[in-house]
Design a protein around this motif. Structure first.
Motif, PDB file in Angstrom:
ATOM      1  N   VAL A  21      15.161 -10.447  -8.748  1.00  0.00           N
ATOM      2  CA  VAL A  21      14.884 -10.608  -7.325  1.00  0.00           C
ATOM      3  C   VAL A  21      14.999  -9.258  -6.616  1.00  0.00           C
ATOM      4  O   VAL A  21      14.171  -8.916  -5.774  1.00  0.00           O
ATOM      5  N   GLY A  22      16.002  -8.483  -6.975  1.00  0.00           N
ATOM      6  CA  GLY A  22      16.157  -7.154  -6.377  1.00  0.00           C
ATOM      7  C   GLY A  22      15.002  -6.233  -6.715  1.00  0.00           C
ATOM      8  O   GLY A  22      14.529  -5.480  -5.876  1.00  0.00           O
ATOM      9  N   ALA A  23      14.525  -6.314  -7.956  1.00  0.00           N
ATOM     10  CA  ALA A  23      13.387  -5.482  -8.366  1.00  0.00           C
ATOM     11  C   ALA A  23      12.129  -5.889  -7.607  1.00  0.00           C
ATOM     12  O   ALA A  23      11.351  -5.030  -7.172  1.00  0.00           O
ATOM     13  N   TRP A  24      11.931  -7.180  -7.430  1.00  0.00           N
ATOM     14  CA  TRP A  24      10.758  -7.646  -6.679  1.00  0.00           C
ATOM     15  C   TRP A  24      10.852  -7.245  -5.212  1.00  0.00           C
ATOM     16  O   TRP A  24       9.846  -6.914  -4.583  1.00  0.00           O
ATOM     17  N   LEU A  25      12.061  -7.265  -4.677  1.00  0.00           N
ATOM     18  CA  LEU A  25      12.244  -6.871  -3.289  1.00  0.00           C
ATOM     19  C   LEU A  25      11.928  -5.391  -3.093  1.00  0.00           C
ATOM     20  O   LEU A  25      11.243  -5.007  -2.139  1.00  0.00           O
ATOM     21  N   VAL A  26      12.399  -4.553  -3.991  1.00  0.00           N
ATOM     22  CA  VAL A  26      12.098  -3.113  -3.919  1.00  0.00           C
ATOM     23  C   VAL A  26      10.602  -2.872  -4.073  1.00  0.00           C
ATOM     24  O   VAL A  26      10.008  -2.067  -3.347  1.00  0.00           O
ATOM     25  N   LEU A  27       9.970  -3.582  -4.987  1.00  0.00           N
ATOM     26  CA  LEU A  27       8.529  -3.446  -5.193  1.00  0.00           C
ATOM     27  C   LEU A  27       7.745  -3.901  -3.959  1.00  0.00           C
ATOM     28  O   LEU A  27       6.771  -3.254  -3.549  1.00  0.00           O
ATOM     29  N   ALA A  28       8.188  -5.005  -3.346  1.00  0.00           N
ATOM     30  CA  ALA A  28       7.519  -5.498  -2.137  1.00  0.00           C
ATOM     31  C   ALA A  28       7.675  -4.512  -0.981  1.00  0.00           C
ATOM     32  O   ALA A  28       6.717  -4.274  -0.233  1.00  0.00           O
ATOM     33  N   ALA A  34       3.588   1.594   1.557  1.00  0.00           N
ATOM     34  CA  ALA A  34       2.325   2.255   1.200  1.00  0.00           C
ATOM     35  C   ALA A  34       1.174   1.699   2.038  1.00  0.00           C
ATOM     36  O   ALA A  34       0.314   2.454   2.502  1.00  0.00           O
ATOM     37  N   GLY A  35       1.176   0.397   2.265  1.00  0.00           N
ATOM     38  CA  GLY A  35       0.133  -0.207   3.101  1.00  0.00           C
ATOM     39  C   GLY A  35       0.210   0.274   4.538  1.00  0.00           C
ATOM     40  O   GLY A  35      -0.813   0.528   5.181  1.00  0.00           O
ATOM     41  N   TYR A  36       1.428   0.409   5.064  1.00  0.00           N
ATOM     42  CA  TYR A  36       1.591   0.881   6.430  1.00  0.00           C
ATOM     43  C   TYR A  36       1.146   2.333   6.571  1.00  0.00           C
ATOM     44  O   TYR A  36       0.486   2.691   7.547  1.00  0.00           O
ATOM     45  N   CYS A  40      -1.802   3.817   8.886  1.00  0.00           N
ATOM     46  CA  CYS A  40      -1.625   4.945   9.802  1.00  0.00           C
ATOM     47  C   CYS A  40      -2.602   6.074   9.502  1.00  0.00           C
ATOM     48  O   CYS A  40      -2.954   6.846  10.390  1.00  0.00           O
ATOM     49  N   TRP A  41      -3.032   6.192   8.273  1.00  0.00           N
ATOM     50  CA  TRP A  41      -4.006   7.221   7.917  1.00  0.00           C
ATOM     51  C   TRP A  41      -5.393   6.834   8.436  1.00  0.00           C
ATOM     52  O   TRP A  41      -6.132   7.674   8.945  1.00  0.00           O
TER      53      TRP A  41
END
Length: 101
Positions: A21-28, A34-36, A40-41
């Motif tokens: 769950v922690g790994a998925w949270l970090v990945l999310a 990256a999307g944000y 902004c770009w």
């Protein structure tokens, strides 16, 4: 009557999914960041929150309007992520520039 109080089992040892769950949270969070930054770009400006994109605000006295001081009458503000991208670009550019003697 049997009681489980005498057994010394640990909950963390029996449930191995908490690390996943922690790994998925970090990945999310990394994907969201990256999307944000990509947003902004592509779209560096957003509507000013103070004047809601109008570029003017009502004068404190009377019925007149004045330019919004936060966006200087344009109605747009740079996103926070765009400030970060600009700072990273400046840092990278400063390290690659040649200094003249």
């Amino acid at each position: 009557m049997l009681h489980n109080a005498a057994t010394a089992t640990q909950l963390a040892a029996t449930h191995g999914y908490s690390a996943d769950v922690g790994a998925w949270l970090v990945l999310a969070l990394a994907a969201w960041g990256a999307g944000y930054l990509f947003l902004c770009w592509i779209w560096p400006f957003t509507n000013c929150r103070r004047c809601h994109g109008w570029g003017k605000r009502r004068a404190p006295i009377g019925r007149g309007f004045r330019h919004c001081p936060r966006c200087r009458g344009t109605g747009y503000r740079l996103r926070i992520g765009r400030h970060v991208l600009n700072r990273l670009r400046d840092i990278r550019g400063a390290s690659t520039r040649r200094r003249l003697p």
